[in-house]
Enzyme design. Sequence first.
Site, PDB file in Angstrom:
ATOM      1  N   THR A   1       0.827  -1.213   0.000  1.00 12.16           N
ATOM      2  CA  THR A   1       0.000   0.000   0.000  1.00 12.16           C
ATOM      3  C   THR A   1       0.858   1.259   0.000  1.00 12.16           C
ATOM      4  OG1 THR A   1      -1.825  -1.102   1.101  1.00 12.16           O
ATOM      5  CG2 THR A   1      -1.734   1.275   1.343  1.00 12.16           C
TER       6      THR A   1
ATOM      7  N   THR B   1       1.579  -4.767   4.022  1.00 15.02           N
ATOM      8  CA  THR B   1       1.394  -5.236   5.401  1.00 15.02           C
ATOM      9  C   THR B   1       0.776  -6.638   5.463  1.00 15.02           C
ATOM     10  OG1 THR B   1      -0.796  -4.204   5.560  1.00 15.02           O
ATOM     11  CG2 THR B   1       1.098  -2.880   6.286  1.00 15.02           C
ATOM     12  N   ASP B   2       0.050  -7.036   4.391  1.00 11.15           N
ATOM     13  CA  ASP B   2      -0.709  -8.291   4.477  1.00 11.15           C
ATOM     14  C   ASP B   2       0.173  -9.495   4.789  1.00 11.15           C
ATOM     15  OD1 ASP B   2      -3.051  -6.967   3.970  1.00 11.15           O
ATOM     16  OD2 ASP B   2      -3.177  -7.536   1.856  1.00 11.15           O
TER      17      ASP B   2
ATOM     18  N   SER C   1       1.475  -7.412  -1.481  1.00  9.79           N
ATOM     19  CA  SER C   1       2.116  -8.527  -0.775  1.00  9.79           C
ATOM     20  C   SER C   1       1.226  -9.761  -0.708  1.00  9.79           C
ATOM     21  CB  SER C   1       2.592  -8.104   0.611  1.00  9.79           C
ATOM     22  OG  SER C   1       1.531  -8.048   1.526  1.00  9.79           O
TER      23      SER C   1
HETATM   24  N1  ASP Z   1      -2.722  -5.385   0.162  1.00  6.77           N
HETATM   25  C1  ASP Z   1      -1.649  -4.542   0.669  1.00  6.77           C
HETATM   26  C2  ASP Z   1      -0.366  -5.364   0.658  1.00  6.77           C
HETATM   27  O1  ASP Z   1      -0.165  -6.166   1.517  1.00  6.77           O
HETATM   28  C3  ASP Z   1      -1.987  -4.078   2.035  1.00  6.77           C
HETATM   29  C4  ASP Z   1      -0.962  -3.158   2.684  1.00  6.77           C
HETATM   30  O2  ASP Z   1       0.142  -2.981   2.235  1.00  6.77           O
HETATM   31  O3  ASP Z   1      -1.333  -2.579   3.746  1.00  6.77           O
HETATM   32  O4  ASP Z   1       0.428  -5.214  -0.237  1.00  6.77           O
END
Ligand code: ASP
Length: 359
Positions: free
Chosen positions: A27, A105-106, A71
């Site tokens: 993100t 973050t995922d 991710s």
């Molecule tokens: N879908 C995103 C990822 O993991 C979520 C994030 O980065 O907060 O790449």
Amino acid sequence: MPITQPLVKALGQTERAKVCLVTTGGTISSVYDPQTEVLRPGMSVQTLLESLPKGMGNVEVVQRELFQLDSANAQPHHWQEIADAIKDVNEEMPDLDGIVVTHGTDTMVYSAAAISFMIQNLGKPIVFTGSQIPATIPWSDGPRNLLDSIRVAAFGDIGETCIVFNGEVHRATRAKKLRANSYDAFDSMDPTPLGILARDIVLFEGRKIRHESEPIFDTRLDDLVWLLKVFPGLPPGILLRIAELGYHGIVIEGFGSGNLPTQENALTEAIQSVVRKGCSVVISSQCAFGQADLSVYEVSRAAADVGAISAYDMTSEAALVKLAWVLGHTSEADEVEEMMAKDYVGEVSFSGAVGFGGT
Ligand code: ASP
């Protein structure tokens, strides 16, 4: 006892430092596509750095653009590519004070845990970070998390892989993403965070500090591992199917302290059968806090008696990644059990754990 680094040093006013920024997407690097109305990684590293309104002080930031991945799409081979990139930059620039990896973050805890096992003894911080809102949105948490991470990588007295997010420093193998929307996405499971970022960098005892040493780079992995969550009604035959599919290791997330059904839909026989076929079975806990302890209940001892290994207080994510890393080194059941119990990077603590030792 918290150890507070002197403010003037933390501000970087007296010292120059050099940090490598490895970007992988997430993100923090995402842009909004008005056509499809979705977020997708695609921001250049230059734009990402320009989101830091006051620059980076005395810190020289060397850039390595690796992927533009959400991710959710990260695979075990991406962990190896991140490790290879860190190895390369560290060899090219031995004067680096630390490395920052921006990541979604995922699945950050999987990648960061993998890097913890693949790169040991680097003696300087490898800091994973990301954000809940793309860095160029005015109220994004990205600039703050990135700046905090650069600060820790440059000046923090940490010699291990960590996640810096929302003003907290978490050991990579102990963190979990607990909140999908909050800025406070991650928590440390059981051991407290390694530190917090306030006016000073406040770090706690128990972390690995910076040190001169010969790093160990070892990216061998067996990615034929499975994470299975137990629920009331789970048919035990699923374990046999997983082993038949060729998987070499299964982490079973049990209830509470690693408890599994032993009456209707008992898993005991199925565990025994897959273990006999050479598939390692590790039992972790569905609880965020506490640990798997296969000695407490009849319904956990049964699994231990037929060859299941306890994950102790490892998170299921760390146990899965560690199992893949361990199976990349050996398929001997005794060695797998011994390595799973050994503390390599502070991922596990129980009375018999040996190895890492913190500060
Ligand atoms: N879908 C995103 C990822 O993991 C979520 C994030 O980065 O907060 O790449």
